[in-house]
Scaffold this active site. Structure first.
Site, PDB file in Angstrom:
ATOM      1  NE  ARG A  60      -2.467  -0.320   3.295  1.00 25.60           N
ATOM      2  CZ  ARG A  60      -3.050  -0.796   4.375  1.00 25.60           C
ATOM      3  NH1 ARG A  60      -4.334  -0.928   4.394  1.00 25.60           N
ATOM      4  NH2 ARG A  60      -2.366  -1.152   5.443  1.00 25.60           N
ATOM      5  CE  LYS A  77       2.657 -20.777  12.217  1.00 25.05           C
ATOM      6  NZ  LYS A  77       3.375 -19.762  12.977  1.00 25.05           N
ATOM      7  CG  ASP A 109       5.469 -25.741   8.872  1.00 23.50           C
ATOM      8  OD1 ASP A 109       6.568 -25.358   9.325  1.00 23.50           O
ATOM      9  OD2 ASP A 109       4.615 -26.293   9.572  1.00 23.50           O
ATOM     10  CG  HIS A 110       9.864 -21.236   9.211  1.00 22.82           C
ATOM     11  ND1 HIS A 110       8.812 -20.997  10.060  1.00 22.82           N
ATOM     12  CD2 HIS A 110      10.970 -21.246   9.987  1.00 22.82           C
ATOM     13  CE1 HIS A 110       9.272 -20.857  11.283  1.00 22.82           C
ATOM     14  NE2 HIS A 110      10.581 -21.008  11.277  1.00 22.82           N
ATOM     15  CE  LYS A 127      13.319 -24.045  11.784  1.00 15.64           C
ATOM     16  NZ  LYS A 127      14.134 -22.971  12.305  1.00 15.64           N
ATOM     17  CD  GLU A 173       9.964 -20.086  19.721  1.00 20.86           C
ATOM     18  OE1 GLU A 173      10.447 -19.346  18.857  1.00 20.86           O
ATOM     19  OE2 GLU A 173       8.742 -20.166  19.942  1.00 20.86           O
ATOM     20  CG  ASP A 233       2.806 -19.169  16.996  1.00 20.02           C
ATOM     21  OD1 ASP A 233       2.672 -18.604  15.895  1.00 20.02           O
ATOM     22  OD2 ASP A 233       3.871 -19.123  17.661  1.00 20.02           O
ATOM     23  CG  HIS A 239       6.430 -24.605  13.135  1.00 26.56           C
ATOM     24  ND1 HIS A 239       6.255 -24.373  11.798  1.00 26.56           N
ATOM     25  CD2 HIS A 239       6.486 -23.385  13.704  1.00 26.56           C
ATOM     26  CE1 HIS A 239       6.217 -23.066  11.571  1.00 26.56           C
ATOM     27  NE2 HIS A 239       6.348 -22.441  12.717  1.00 26.56           N
ATOM     28  CE  LYS A 288       6.316 -17.852  20.979  1.00 26.46           C
ATOM     29  NZ  LYS A 288       7.061 -18.051  19.731  1.00 26.46           N
TER      30      LYS A 288
HETATM   31  C1  BG6 Z   1       6.855 -19.082  13.904  1.00 26.72           C
HETATM   32  C2  BG6 Z   1       6.016 -18.767  15.112  1.00 26.72           C
HETATM   33  O1  BG6 Z   1       6.097 -19.770  12.938  1.00 26.72           O
HETATM   34  O2  BG6 Z   1       7.969 -19.879  14.286  1.00 26.72           O
HETATM   35  C3  BG6 Z   1       6.850 -18.067  16.163  1.00 26.72           C
HETATM   36  O3  BG6 Z   1       4.919 -17.950  14.735  1.00 26.72           O
HETATM   37  C4  BG6 Z   1       8.088 -18.864  16.491  1.00 26.72           C
HETATM   38  O4  BG6 Z   1       6.089 -17.838  17.343  1.00 26.72           O
HETATM   39  C5  BG6 Z   1       8.834 -19.250  15.220  1.00 26.72           C
HETATM   40  O5  BG6 Z   1       8.909 -18.078  17.329  1.00 26.72           O
HETATM   41  C6  BG6 Z   1       9.962 -20.213  15.531  1.00 26.72           C
HETATM   42  O6  BG6 Z   1      10.749 -20.396  14.378  1.00 26.72           O
HETATM   43  P1  BG6 Z   1      12.291 -20.764  14.486  1.00 26.72           P
HETATM   44  O7  BG6 Z   1      12.722 -20.950  13.073  1.00 26.72           O
HETATM   45  O8  BG6 Z   1      12.947 -19.591  15.176  1.00 26.72           O
HETATM   46  O9  BG6 Z   1      12.382 -22.009  15.300  1.00 26.72           O
END
Ligand code: BG6
Length: 484
Positions: free
Chosen positions: A51, A148, A177-178, A182, A216, A235, A240, A331
């Site tokens: 935007r 996501k 889904d990242h 990995k 984390e 989340d 994941h 977290k």
């Molecule tokens: C994200 C979540 O998809 O993955 C976050 O929304 C999380 O809350 C993150 O911190 C963790 O990813 P990574 O690659 O740091 O393990």
């Protein structure tokens, strides 16, 4: 030596939400690194679309800043950065109106790969899809990439799938889904399916239980508003952790092809049993004098959202019947540590007598940091004094075993974006997979909402609430320690 970088064909990549957080942190620095690695072809075009009213130069300045802030220090060669920025353009666009669309259609060059990255909230997916169609850009060869959260429950995920399916074929939709991008997550498949060693033991007859931990140290500060509507279950677990569970538990696919792999993952999700409420522990981190509590970070003093969850689940199929899977994520825990531990059963008959102790083999796969594997084996405690046994680690970190090459691969986003360009969907979630995952998580969430359950408090820097320890202790088992 064969080059490890497989160049991709020329592409036009449009990033909707091109000024947003994800684009700045991950997508643009990722593309820059692929450019430096020689994988992004000359002639590729990246169009940031959002935007904000900016011109090309203004956007390039923003991209430069993002790469300086979020890219790797060793990649900051000014001349190369300037050359990369030549590929970048900007277009102000209104996702819900008509502004910018005709111009965008003219920027898309025939004969190239066309990819549209929806780096925006899901409420805009439909708007973008419709306009791509209307302005003639949704041809059968284009690809769209979506992030996501893909919905917040089964109903909304179905709705999103329907909206996208109205304009694109499933083979054109890349749901990220990242975790699947990995390196070590893909290694799970290599370890399982390229070694004869593990597969014969990979079942309920020999595996006592499996633990999956994604811990984390970060809190939710800055993302409180989003996170408070999601919680750890939506989340992290629905996507994941379930992907990790699938890769660990699935049957060997017949080949490493997109549908073969995703069919097997889907079968695992469908075989997951509903979870007994007594096997779920939810937590929220407390303030500790220095740091705020979860409720402060979320901006809601009465929030019932979990920043930690541990649960025990079962997969009802021949391979896993009777072997529990314990998963946990949270977290503000003691350390950033993601790992999977496969705990094997005791040897069926111990010839060394009771005094030699109880021992079992374990296979620990460290996903991050310090990526590697440790096989816990039992040997004789050296020296005189009879046959006493001890457990020792056969330890391998990938960085040590593979040297520099092992630590210099693309990060998750880089790999996934290049997979989009190559047209390889293996590491992306299929629509039915996402729906099945929500189908399993929805009743769990509905259950604790109906019961009005309050998450258990836990200390910042701990391993989560005490009850999460009890979840295992009750079964005569224990979590592997989260190590600082
Ligand atoms: C994200 C979540 O998809 O993955 C976050 O929304 C999380 O809350 C993150 O911190 C963790 O990813 P990574 O690659 O740091 O393990």
């Amino acid at each position: 030596m064969v080059s490890r970088v497989i160049p991709v064909d020329k592409f036009d990549l449009v990033i909707f939400g091109g000024t947003g957080d994800l684009a700045r942190r991950k997508i643009l620095p990722g593309l820059h690194r692929r450019y430096l690695a020689g994988q992004m072809p000359e002639g590729a075009q990246i169009v940031g679309a959002a935007r904000a009213v900016l011109d090309d130069q203004g956007y390039r300045d923003m991209v430069r800043e993002a790469i300086t802030e979020f890219g790797d220090a060793e990649d900051q060669d000014e001349a190369k950065l300037a050359a990369f920025l030549e590929h970048v353009q900007y277009l102000p666009i209104d996702a819900m109106g008509e502004k910018g669309w005709e111009k965008l259609a003219k920027m898309i060059r025939p004969g190239m790969i066309h990819a549209y990255y929806f780096s925006v909230g899901p409420s805009l997916f439909g708007e973008l899809a419709e306009r791509l169609q209307l302005y003639g850009m949704a041809d059968e060869n284009c690809r769209i990439v979506v992030e996501k959260p893909f919905g917040r429950d089964l109903e909304s995920a179905r709705e999103l799938n329907k909206v996208l399916a109205a304009h694109f074929d499933e083979s054109q939709i890349y749901r990220i889904d990242h975790y699947l991008g990995k390196e070590t997550v893909q290694n799970l498949m290599a370890v399982r399916f390229a070694n004869i060693l593990f597969e014969p033991l990979w079942n309920a007859q020999y595996v006592d239980h499996i633990q999956i931990t994604v811990a984390e140290t970060v809190g939710v500060g800055g993302r409180g508003a989003y996170y408070d509507k999601s919680g750890a279950m939506r989340d992290m677990v629905q996507n994941h952790l379930m992907q990790l569970l699938c890769l660990i538990a699935m049957e060997p696919p017949s080949r490493f092809g997109p549908d073969e792999v995703r069919d097997e993952k889907l079968k695992v999700i469908r075989a997951l049993e509903p979870v007994d409420p007594h096997h779920i522990v939810r937590g929220q981190y407390n303030a500790d004098g220095k740091e705020q509590s979860y409720r402060d970070d979320a901006g809601d003093p009465k929030s019932l959202t979990e920043s930690f969850i541990a649960l025990k689940c079962h997969i009802s199929n021949w391979r896993w019947s009777g072997t529990p899977f314990y998963i946990r994520t949270g977290k503000k825990l003691k350390a950033r540590e993601s790992e999977i531990v496969v705990v094997f059963k005791d040897a069926p008959h111990l010839i060394f007598g009771q005094s030699s102790g109880q021992h079992c083999n374990t296979l620990t796969i460290r996903l991050q940091p310090n990526e590697g594997m440790t096989l816990g084996v039992t040997i004789k405690d050296p020296g005189p004094g009879g046959m006493r046994l001890i457990d020792v680690p056969l330890d391998m970190t990938f960085a040590e075993a593979l040297g520099e090459e092992g630590s210099d691969g693309p990060d998750a986003y880089e790999r996934l974006i290049m997979d989009v360009m190559r047209g390889n969907q293996t590491l992306f979630m299929r629509g039915d997979e996402v729906e099945a995952a929500w189908g399993w998580t929805d009743p769990i969430i509905a259950g604790w909402e109906e019961r009005g359950e309050v998450p258990k408090p836990y200390e910042v820097g701990s391993s989560g609430p005490e009850d999460a320890m009890m979840l295992m202790h009750r079964d005569g088992r224990r979590w592997r320690e989260i190590k600082e």
